[in-house]
Design a protein around this motif. Structure first.
Motif, PDB file in Angstrom:
ATOM      1  N   ALA A 151      -6.972   2.195   0.637  1.00 42.72           N
ATOM      2  CA  ALA A 151      -6.296   1.137   1.384  1.00 42.72           C
ATOM      3  C   ALA A 151      -6.323  -0.174   0.608  1.00 42.72           C
ATOM      4  O   ALA A 151      -5.325  -0.916   0.573  1.00 42.72           O
ATOM      5  CB  ALA A 151      -6.957   0.957   2.746  1.00 42.72           C
ATOM      6  N   VAL A 152      -7.451  -0.477  -0.039  1.00 43.17           N
ATOM      7  CA  VAL A 152      -7.551  -1.681  -0.864  1.00 43.17           C
ATOM      8  C   VAL A 152      -6.538  -1.635  -2.002  1.00 43.17           C
ATOM      9  O   VAL A 152      -5.814  -2.607  -2.260  1.00 43.17           O
ATOM     10  CB  VAL A 152      -8.977  -1.838  -1.430  1.00 43.17           C
ATOM     11  N   ALA A 153      -6.460  -0.491  -2.680  1.00 44.74           N
ATOM     12  CA  ALA A 153      -5.538  -0.359  -3.808  1.00 44.74           C
ATOM     13  C   ALA A 153      -4.091  -0.546  -3.356  1.00 44.74           C
ATOM     14  O   ALA A 153      -3.313  -1.284  -3.999  1.00 44.74           O
ATOM     15  CB  ALA A 153      -5.723   1.000  -4.475  1.00 44.74           C
ATOM     16  N   HIS A 154      -3.700   0.107  -2.274  1.00 42.98           N
ATOM     17  CA  HIS A 154      -2.326  -0.011  -1.780  1.00 42.98           C
ATOM     18  C   HIS A 154      -2.009  -1.446  -1.370  1.00 42.98           C
ATOM     19  O   HIS A 154      -0.920  -1.958  -1.663  1.00 42.98           O
ATOM     20  CB  HIS A 154      -2.115   0.935  -0.596  1.00 42.98           C
ATOM     21  N   ALA A 155      -2.948  -2.100  -0.687  1.00 46.98           N
ATOM     22  CA  ALA A 155      -2.698  -3.456  -0.221  1.00 46.98           C
ATOM     23  C   ALA A 155      -2.575  -4.439  -1.377  1.00 46.98           C
ATOM     24  O   ALA A 155      -1.681  -5.298  -1.388  1.00 46.98           O
ATOM     25  CB  ALA A 155      -3.824  -3.889   0.725  1.00 46.98           C
ATOM     26  N   VAL A 156      -3.459  -4.324  -2.367  1.00 47.25           N
ATOM     27  CA  VAL A 156      -3.423  -5.250  -3.501  1.00 47.25           C
ATOM     28  C   VAL A 156      -2.142  -5.069  -4.302  1.00 47.25           C
ATOM     29  O   VAL A 156      -1.481  -6.048  -4.684  1.00 47.25           O
ATOM     30  CB  VAL A 156      -4.666  -5.042  -4.393  1.00 47.25           C
ATOM     31  N   VAL A 157      -1.756  -3.817  -4.552  1.00 42.23           N
ATOM     32  CA  VAL A 157      -0.524  -3.559  -5.301  1.00 42.23           C
ATOM     33  C   VAL A 157       0.685  -4.118  -4.551  1.00 42.23           C
ATOM     34  O   VAL A 157       1.577  -4.739  -5.142  1.00 42.23           O
ATOM     35  CB  VAL A 157      -0.364  -2.047  -5.559  1.00 42.23           C
ATOM     36  N   ALA A 158       0.714  -3.925  -3.232  1.00 43.07           N
ATOM     37  CA  ALA A 158       1.853  -4.402  -2.453  1.00 43.07           C
ATOM     38  C   ALA A 158       1.906  -5.926  -2.406  1.00 43.07           C
ATOM     39  O   ALA A 158       2.980  -6.522  -2.584  1.00 43.07           O
ATOM     40  CB  ALA A 158       1.781  -3.836  -1.036  1.00 43.07           C
ATOM     41  N   ARG A 159       0.790  -6.573  -2.185  1.00 40.76           N
ATOM     42  CA  ARG A 159       0.789  -8.027  -2.038  1.00 40.76           C
ATOM     43  C   ARG A 159       1.019  -8.753  -3.354  1.00 40.76           C
ATOM     44  O   ARG A 159       1.558  -9.852  -3.370  1.00 40.76           O
ATOM     45  CB  ARG A 159      -0.527  -8.466  -1.402  1.00 40.76           C
ATOM     46  N   ARG A 160       0.616  -8.141  -4.435  1.00 37.64           N
ATOM     47  CA  ARG A 160       0.856  -8.761  -5.738  1.00 37.64           C
ATOM     48  C   ARG A 160       2.199  -8.359  -6.336  1.00 37.64           C
ATOM     49  O   ARG A 160       2.591  -8.889  -7.376  1.00 37.64           O
ATOM     50  CB  ARG A 160      -0.270  -8.391  -6.705  1.00 37.64           C
ATOM     51  N   GLY A 161       2.872  -7.413  -5.721  1.00 38.82           N
ATOM     52  CA  GLY A 161       4.168  -6.999  -6.231  1.00 38.82           C
ATOM     53  C   GLY A 161       4.102  -6.192  -7.508  1.00 38.82           C
ATOM     54  O   GLY A 161       5.053  -6.193  -8.292  1.00 38.82           O
ATOM     55  N   TRP A 162       3.002  -5.482  -7.719  1.00 38.59           N
ATOM     56  CA  TRP A 162       2.857  -4.677  -8.925  1.00 38.59           C
ATOM     57  C   TRP A 162       3.723  -3.423  -8.841  1.00 38.59           C
ATOM     58  O   TRP A 162       4.117  -2.986  -7.765  1.00 38.59           O
ATOM     59  CB  TRP A 162       1.399  -4.276  -9.128  1.00 38.59           C
ATOM     60  N   HIS A 163       3.964  -2.853 -10.002  1.00 40.53           N
ATOM     61  CA  HIS A 163       4.749  -1.625 -10.079  1.00 40.53           C
ATOM     62  C   HIS A 163       3.975  -0.473  -9.458  1.00 40.53           C
ATOM     63  O   HIS A 163       2.730  -0.422  -9.497  1.00 40.53           O
ATOM     64  CB  HIS A 163       5.084  -1.306 -11.547  1.00 40.53           C
ATOM     65  N   VAL A 164       4.696   0.495  -8.885  1.00 42.33           N
ATOM     66  CA  VAL A 164       4.066   1.637  -8.239  1.00 42.33           C
ATOM     67  C   VAL A 164       3.266   2.488  -9.227  1.00 42.33           C
ATOM     68  O   VAL A 164       2.395   3.279  -8.834  1.00 42.33           O
ATOM     69  CB  VAL A 164       5.144   2.502  -7.538  1.00 42.33           C
ATOM     70  N   GLY A 165       3.521   2.320 -10.513  1.00 43.08           N
ATOM     71  CA  GLY A 165       2.767   3.048 -11.526  1.00 43.08           C
ATOM     72  C   GLY A 165       1.272   2.780 -11.458  1.00 43.08           C
ATOM     73  O   GLY A 165       0.462   3.648 -11.823  1.00 43.08           O
ATOM     74  N   TRP A 166       0.887   1.575 -10.983  1.00 42.17           N
ATOM     75  CA  TRP A 166      -0.532   1.287 -10.820  1.00 42.17           C
ATOM     76  C   TRP A 166      -1.170   2.250  -9.810  1.00 42.17           C
ATOM     77  O   TRP A 166      -2.291   2.726 -10.018  1.00 42.17           O
ATOM     78  CB  TRP A 166      -0.729  -0.155 -10.356  1.00 42.17           C
ATOM     79  N   LEU A 167      -0.454   2.518  -8.729  1.00 44.41           N
ATOM     80  CA  LEU A 167      -0.980   3.442  -7.733  1.00 44.41           C
ATOM     81  C   LEU A 167      -1.028   4.872  -8.265  1.00 44.41           C
ATOM     82  O   LEU A 167      -1.962   5.616  -7.981  1.00 44.41           O
ATOM     83  CB  LEU A 167      -0.122   3.392  -6.463  1.00 44.41           C
ATOM     84  N   ILE A 168      -0.003   5.244  -9.037  1.00 43.81           N
ATOM     85  CA  ILE A 168      -0.001   6.583  -9.619  1.00 43.81           C
ATOM     86  C   ILE A 168      -1.218   6.764 -10.527  1.00 43.81           C
ATOM     87  O   ILE A 168      -1.916   7.783 -10.470  1.00 43.81           O
ATOM     88  CB  ILE A 168       1.306   6.830 -10.388  1.00 43.81           C
ATOM     89  N   GLY A 169      -1.487   5.772 -11.356  1.00 45.38           N
ATOM     90  CA  GLY A 169      -2.662   5.833 -12.215  1.00 45.38           C
ATOM     91  C   GLY A 169      -3.957   5.881 -11.421  1.00 45.38           C
ATOM     92  O   GLY A 169      -4.893   6.613 -11.778  1.00 45.38           O
ATOM     93  N   PHE A 170      -3.992   5.116 -10.343  1.00 45.43           N
ATOM     94  CA  PHE A 170      -5.174   5.111  -9.483  1.00 45.43           C
ATOM     95  C   PHE A 170      -5.449   6.504  -8.918  1.00 45.43           C
ATOM     96  O   PHE A 170      -6.586   6.986  -8.925  1.00 45.43           O
ATOM     97  CB  PHE A 170      -4.969   4.103  -8.355  1.00 45.43           C
ATOM     98  N   TYR A 171      -4.402   7.165  -8.447  1.00 46.32           N
ATOM     99  CA  TYR A 171      -4.574   8.507  -7.883  1.00 46.32           C
ATOM    100  C   TYR A 171      -4.924   9.533  -8.960  1.00 46.32           C
ATOM    101  O   TYR A 171      -5.633  10.512  -8.681  1.00 46.32           O
ATOM    102  CB  TYR A 171      -3.308   8.936  -7.142  1.00 46.32           C
ATOM    103  N   LEU A 172      -4.446   9.332 -10.169  1.00 49.13           N
ATOM    104  CA  LEU A 172      -4.756  10.272 -11.241  1.00 49.13           C
ATOM    105  C   LEU A 172      -6.233  10.243 -11.621  1.00 49.13           C
ATOM    106  O   LEU A 172      -6.827  11.279 -11.934  1.00 49.13           O
ATOM    107  CB  LEU A 172      -3.885   9.972 -12.467  1.00 49.13           C
ATOM    108  N   ILE A 173      -6.831   9.054 -11.604  1.00 44.39           N
ATOM    109  CA  ILE A 173      -8.245   8.957 -11.977  1.00 44.39           C
ATOM    110  C   ILE A 173      -9.173   9.160 -10.780  1.00 44.39           C
ATOM    111  O   ILE A 173     -10.385   9.296 -10.959  1.00 44.39           O
ATOM    112  CB  ILE A 173      -8.560   7.607 -12.647  1.00 44.39           C
ATOM    113  N   LEU A 174      -8.612   9.189  -9.581  1.00 42.87           N
ATOM    114  CA  LEU A 174      -9.445   9.283  -8.379  1.00 42.87           C
ATOM    115  C   LEU A 174     -10.389  10.490  -8.399  1.00 42.87           C
ATOM    116  O   LEU A 174     -11.577  10.339  -8.095  1.00 42.87           O
ATOM    117  CB  LEU A 174      -8.552   9.311  -7.139  1.00 42.87           C
TER     118      LEU A 174
END
Length: 288
Positions: A238-261
């Motif tokens: 939830a922290v990762a999704h919220a930070v990416v959304a509020r900062r307007g980062w590319h969805v690739g950050w979330l993809i990378g996050f899930y890959l290393i999870l």
């Protein structure tokens, strides 16, 4: 998708059929549980139970025909449908995702304690179960390598088994909640998940469990801590999704996050636990 979901909500036989199909095909278990969650969230636990009962009546003769074990229908009932209905009804009444998930974790921890009370020595139970499985697969006594692996895994299998059941129920609940938002509250699930944060008392329990799992010998406290602490991986997401959304980062950050999870479950658990006290979303986020 919304048309298909609306059809399921209008037609009880269609919902029963989809739930039965999901339970019949192992890779579609999430579909079965998510439909139960959607129906329960929208119409209550009685309607969810009616859908589950209808699916069980469909599966009873199918399991008898395909597996020769009609009683196998009890497996999806006990392992998926009942836990999902419990979580969905708590969420429907409390309108709090964090409270519903905390309730699920507490019930799961109580289940761990009940398992210890029922079996006395869970390690011996799991070693016997693993050896029986090996004999069924290999057609003979398991070798020394299997015995060593079983002796290392058995002391922690209770916690891992219960946390796996909780994870399945949570995944189905979240999917059903998302579907509910698609139908009746577009965008609502996104906002709800971004704000997911567990209570501090629950985080303290998670820290105690993490400490017990890391330093104490395997046992009841370690297994219960595995169940409670594992839920904080979800808060880290939830922290990762919220930070990416509020900062307007590319969805690739979330993809990378899930890959290393899968490789960083313990650090992600710590991140989720820390967020209960630090609130990373406020500190690291800004409107896009």
């Amino acid at each position: 998708m919304s048309g298909f979901l609306a059809f399921l909500m209008r037609s009880r036989p269609a919902a029963v059929g989809i739930v039965a199909l999901g339970a019949l095909m192992p890779l579609l278990f999430w579909l079965s549980g998510a439909v139960i969650a959607l129906v329960t969230l929208r119409r209550g636990v009685i309607e969810g139970a009616l859908i589950a009962a209808g699916a069980a009546l469909v599966l009873w003769p199918l399991y008898g025909l395909l597996l020769g074990m009609p009683a196998a229908v009890l497996q999806p009932i006990a392992l998926i449908w009942l836990p999902v209905m419990l979580l969905a009804e708590v969420l429907r009444r409390s309108v709090s995702l964090s409270f519903a998930l905390q309730t699920g974790a507490v019930v799961a921890a109580v289940g761990v304690a009940a398992f210890y009370g029922l079996h006395g020595d869970p390690t011996a139970f799991w070693q016997q179960t693993l050896n029986t499985l090996a004999q069924a697969l290999a057609g003979g006594e398991p070798g020394p390598e299997w015995q060593r692996a079983a002796s290392q895994l058995a002391p922690r299998l209770t916690g891992l088994w219960v946390v796996n059941m909780l994870a399945v129920a949570v995944i189905c609940l979240l999917l059903g909640r998302w579907w509910q938002a698609v139908l009746y509250n577009p965008g609502g699930f996104r906002a709800e998940f971004h704000e997911l944060r567990f209570a501090r008392w629950f985080a303290v329990a998670g820290l105690a469990g993490l400490f017990a799992g890391g330093f104490a010998p395997p046992g009841l406290m370690a297994d219960a801590g595995t169940v409670i602490g594992g839920l904080f991986v979800l808060q880290a997401l939830a922290v990762a999704h919220a930070v990416v959304a509020r900062r307007g980062w590319h969805v690739g950050w979330l993809i990378g996050f899930y890959l290393i999870l899968p490789l960083m479950l313990r650090p992600m658990t710590l991140l989720g636990l820390a967020d209960a006290f630090v609130d990373f979303r406020t500190r690291l986020s800004r409107p896009a």
